[in-house]
Design a protein around this motif. Structure first.
Motif, PDB file in Angstrom:
ATOM      1  N   ASN A   1       0.869  -1.211  -0.079  1.00  0.00           N
ATOM      2  CA  ASN A   1      -0.041   0.030   0.003  1.00  0.00           C
ATOM      3  C   ASN A   1       0.971   1.155  -0.182  1.00  0.00           C
ATOM      4  O   ASN A   1       0.584   2.342  -0.397  1.00  0.00           O
ATOM      5  N   PHE A   2       2.019   0.943   0.351  1.00  0.00           N
ATOM      6  CA  PHE A   2       2.970   2.465   0.623  1.00  0.00           C
ATOM      7  C   PHE A   2       3.371   2.683  -0.816  1.00  0.00           C
ATOM      8  O   PHE A   2       3.285   3.768  -1.458  1.00  0.00           O
ATOM      9  N   TYR A   3       3.803   1.667  -1.771  1.00  0.00           N
ATOM     10  CA  TYR A   3       3.913   1.726  -3.047  1.00  0.00           C
ATOM     11  C   TYR A   3       2.798   2.100  -3.994  1.00  0.00           C
ATOM     12  O   TYR A   3       2.826   2.928  -5.212  1.00  0.00           O
ATOM     13  N   LYS A   4       1.495   1.750  -3.613  1.00  0.00           N
ATOM     14  CA  LYS A   4       0.402   1.921  -4.212  1.00  0.00           C
ATOM     15  C   LYS A   4      -0.250   3.306  -4.109  1.00  0.00           C
ATOM     16  O   LYS A   4      -0.661   3.963  -5.078  1.00  0.00           O
TER      17      LYS A   4
ATOM     18  N   GLU B   1       4.972   0.842  -9.661  1.00  0.00           N
ATOM     19  CA  GLU B   1       5.899   0.088 -10.554  1.00  0.00           C
ATOM     20  C   GLU B   1       6.958  -0.310  -9.595  1.00  0.00           C
ATOM     21  O   GLU B   1       7.602  -1.458 -10.134  1.00  0.00           O
ATOM     22  N   ASP B   2       7.233   0.145  -8.744  1.00  0.00           N
ATOM     23  CA  ASP B   2       8.417  -0.223  -7.891  1.00  0.00           C
ATOM     24  C   ASP B   2       7.961  -1.536  -7.262  1.00  0.00           C
ATOM     25  O   ASP B   2       8.791  -2.450  -7.121  1.00  0.00           O
ATOM     26  N   TRP B   3       6.749  -1.705  -6.736  1.00  0.00           N
ATOM     27  CA  TRP B   3       6.272  -2.927  -6.148  1.00  0.00           C
ATOM     28  C   TRP B   3       6.335  -4.055  -7.293  1.00  0.00           C
ATOM     29  O   TRP B   3       6.681  -5.110  -6.758  1.00  0.00           O
ATOM     30  N   GLN B   4       6.126  -3.716  -8.605  1.00  0.00           N
ATOM     31  CA  GLN B   4       6.308  -4.710  -9.637  1.00  0.00           C
ATOM     32  C   GLN B   4       7.583  -4.931  -9.779  1.00  0.00           C
ATOM     33  O   GLN B   4       7.906  -6.190  -9.903  1.00  0.00           O
ATOM     34  N   ARG B   5       8.468  -4.160  -9.658  1.00  0.00           N
ATOM     35  CA  ARG B   5       9.996  -4.616  -9.684  1.00  0.00           C
ATOM     36  C   ARG B   5      10.436  -5.374  -8.635  1.00  0.00           C
ATOM     37  O   ARG B   5      11.195  -6.242  -8.813  1.00  0.00           O
ATOM     38  N   ILE B   6       9.704  -5.308  -7.511  1.00  0.00           N
ATOM     39  CA  ILE B   6      10.025  -6.287  -6.287  1.00  0.00           C
ATOM     40  C   ILE B   6       9.411  -7.397  -6.562  1.00  0.00           C
ATOM     41  O   ILE B   6      10.238  -8.563  -6.529  1.00  0.00           O
ATOM     42  N   LYS B   7       8.313  -7.692  -7.160  1.00  0.00           N
ATOM     43  CA  LYS B   7       7.722  -9.071  -7.520  1.00  0.00           C
ATOM     44  C   LYS B   7       8.624  -9.705  -8.431  1.00  0.00           C
ATOM     45  O   LYS B   7       8.569 -10.939  -8.553  1.00  0.00           O
ATOM     46  N   LYS B   8       9.200  -8.838  -9.453  1.00  0.00           N
ATOM     47  CA  LYS B   8       9.910  -9.610 -10.583  1.00  0.00           C
ATOM     48  C   LYS B   8      11.299 -10.323  -9.927  1.00  0.00           C
ATOM     49  O   LYS B   8      11.723 -11.115 -10.321  1.00  0.00           O
ATOM     50  N   LYS B   9      11.858  -9.186  -9.059  1.00  0.00           N
ATOM     51  CA  LYS B   9      13.040  -9.755  -8.312  1.00  0.00           C
ATOM     52  C   LYS B   9      12.834 -11.071  -7.533  1.00  0.00           C
ATOM     53  O   LYS B   9      13.548 -11.920  -7.537  1.00  0.00           O
ATOM     54  N   LEU B  10      11.489 -11.145  -6.961  1.00  0.00           N
ATOM     55  CA  LEU B  10      11.136 -12.087  -6.184  1.00  0.00           C
ATOM     56  C   LEU B  10      11.018 -13.433  -7.143  1.00  0.00           C
ATOM     57  O   LEU B  10      11.392 -14.570  -6.933  1.00  0.00           O
ATOM     58  N   ARG B  11      10.567 -13.274  -8.273  1.00  0.00           N
ATOM     59  CA  ARG B  11      10.403 -14.190  -9.324  1.00  0.00           C
ATOM     60  C   ARG B  11      11.855 -14.884  -9.432  1.00  0.00           C
ATOM     61  O   ARG B  11      12.060 -16.017  -9.755  1.00  0.00           O
ATOM     62  N   VAL B  12      12.886 -13.896  -9.842  1.00  0.00           N
ATOM     63  CA  VAL B  12      14.143 -14.219 -10.167  1.00  0.00           C
ATOM     64  C   VAL B  12      14.650 -14.943  -8.999  1.00  0.00           C
ATOM     65  O   VAL B  12      15.522 -15.930  -9.059  1.00  0.00           O
TER      66      VAL B  12
ATOM     67  N   GLU C   1      13.282  -2.718   7.369  1.00  0.00           N
ATOM     68  CA  GLU C   1      14.092  -3.585   6.767  1.00  0.00           C
ATOM     69  C   GLU C   1      14.040  -4.063   5.411  1.00  0.00           C
ATOM     70  O   GLU C   1      14.778  -3.972   4.607  1.00  0.00           O
ATOM     71  N   LEU C   2      12.462  -3.907   4.967  1.00  0.00           N
ATOM     72  CA  LEU C   2      12.293  -4.303   3.592  1.00  0.00           C
ATOM     73  C   LEU C   2      12.383  -3.115   2.700  1.00  0.00           C
ATOM     74  O   LEU C   2      12.895  -3.209   1.568  1.00  0.00           O
ATOM     75  N   LEU C   3      12.467  -1.770   3.364  1.00  0.00           N
ATOM     76  CA  LEU C   3      12.546  -0.665   2.525  1.00  0.00           C
ATOM     77  C   LEU C   3      14.188  -0.563   2.186  1.00  0.00           C
ATOM     78  O   LEU C   3      14.414  -0.386   0.889  1.00  0.00           O
ATOM     79  N   ARG C   4      14.794  -0.920   3.137  1.00  0.00           N
ATOM     80  CA  ARG C   4      16.309  -1.094   2.875  1.00  0.00           C
ATOM     81  C   ARG C   4      16.894  -2.130   1.940  1.00  0.00           C
ATOM     82  O   ARG C   4      17.494  -1.974   1.335  1.00  0.00           O
ATOM     83  N   TRP C   5      15.932  -3.360   1.966  1.00  0.00           N
ATOM     84  CA  TRP C   5      16.324  -4.334   1.023  1.00  0.00           C
ATOM     85  C   TRP C   5      15.717  -4.002  -0.395  1.00  0.00           C
ATOM     86  O   TRP C   5      16.546  -3.971  -1.138  1.00  0.00           O
ATOM     87  N   SER C   6      14.517  -3.478  -0.470  1.00  0.00           N
ATOM     88  CA  SER C   6      14.234  -3.048  -1.663  1.00  0.00           C
ATOM     89  C   SER C   6      14.642  -1.699  -2.464  1.00  0.00           C
ATOM     90  O   SER C   6      14.575  -1.575  -3.673  1.00  0.00           O
ATOM     91  N   CYS C   7      14.980  -0.742  -1.534  1.00  0.00           N
ATOM     92  CA  CYS C   7      15.166   0.499  -2.035  1.00  0.00           C
ATOM     93  C   CYS C   7      16.654   1.020  -1.615  1.00  0.00           C
ATOM     94  O   CYS C   7      16.905   2.175  -1.869  1.00  0.00           O
TER      95      CYS C   7
END
Length: 190
Positions: free
Chosen positions: A22-25, A33-44, A148-154
């Motif tokens: 919801n932060f990203y949305k 788009e940043d949330w979608q990037r995280i999802k793509k990274k998860l798929r990788v 923690e996740l903001l640090r990881w994702s951004c």
């Protein structure tokens, strides 16, 4: 009770809709788009399969995993990870939400039992325990810690992991934009 791979996770009422998604949305500093990037990274990182049951193919949904603790006497809900789940595993995680929407309980209970190799009686006991834990959590106003996740994702770096704020603590627009670009490059998502 046996160790369960798939569990029901009920978020306290005080933190409904206060998530990284919801932060990203919805937040002015974020973008879907940043949330979608995280999802793509998860798929990788995790492949094209559910992190819990291993189901392959199909639509995968990102689920945020939290730990709850009292830090310096304040209730804190810490985002500890994000993993891709199949639709059924994700619906079990949010079981009560889907029941309130009229979804077929039988299908989700069957999936829970199949994944955990257990009986419906084990499901019933687990659900009772999950609801009891949720009621206990609702006695407090929880703060959400996404650091923690903001640090990881951004790539955000903040002093201390637990700030004890009463609301979600978001980075400033300048911090977000500057470090987002750097971190996306580091993750190979740009």
């Amino acid at each position: 009770m046996q160790n369960l791979l798939l569990t029901i996770e009920l978020i306290p009422e005080s933190t409904f809709f206060k998530s990284l998604h919801n932060f990203y949305k919805y937040h002015s500093n974020g973008s879907i788009e940043d949330w979608q990037r995280i999802k793509k990274k998860l798929r990788v990182l995790e492949g094209d399969q559910c992190w819990i049951c291993g189901a392959e193919g199909g639509r995968l949904e990102a689920h945020e995993f939290y730990e709850f603790e009292f830090y310096e006497g304040k209730p804190l809900q810490n985002l500890m990870g994000i993993h891709h789940l199949c639709k059924k595993c994700h619906m079990v995680k949010h079981f009560e939400f889907w029941m309130s929407k009229g979804y077929d309980k039988k299908e989700l209970v069957e999936h829970f039992c199949k994944v955990n190799k257990c009986s419906e009686e084990i499901f019933d006991k687990h659900k009772i325990e999950a609801v009891a834990a949720w009621r206990e959590k609702n006695k407090f106003k929880w703060s959400v810690n996404l650091m923690e996740l903001l640090r990881w994702s951004c790539g955000f770096e903040f002093e201390g992991r637990k700030d004890g704020s009463t609301e979600i603590r978001f980075p400033t627009e300048e911090e977000f934009e500057e470090t987002r670009k750097i971190r996306l490059n580091q993750l190979g998502l740009n």
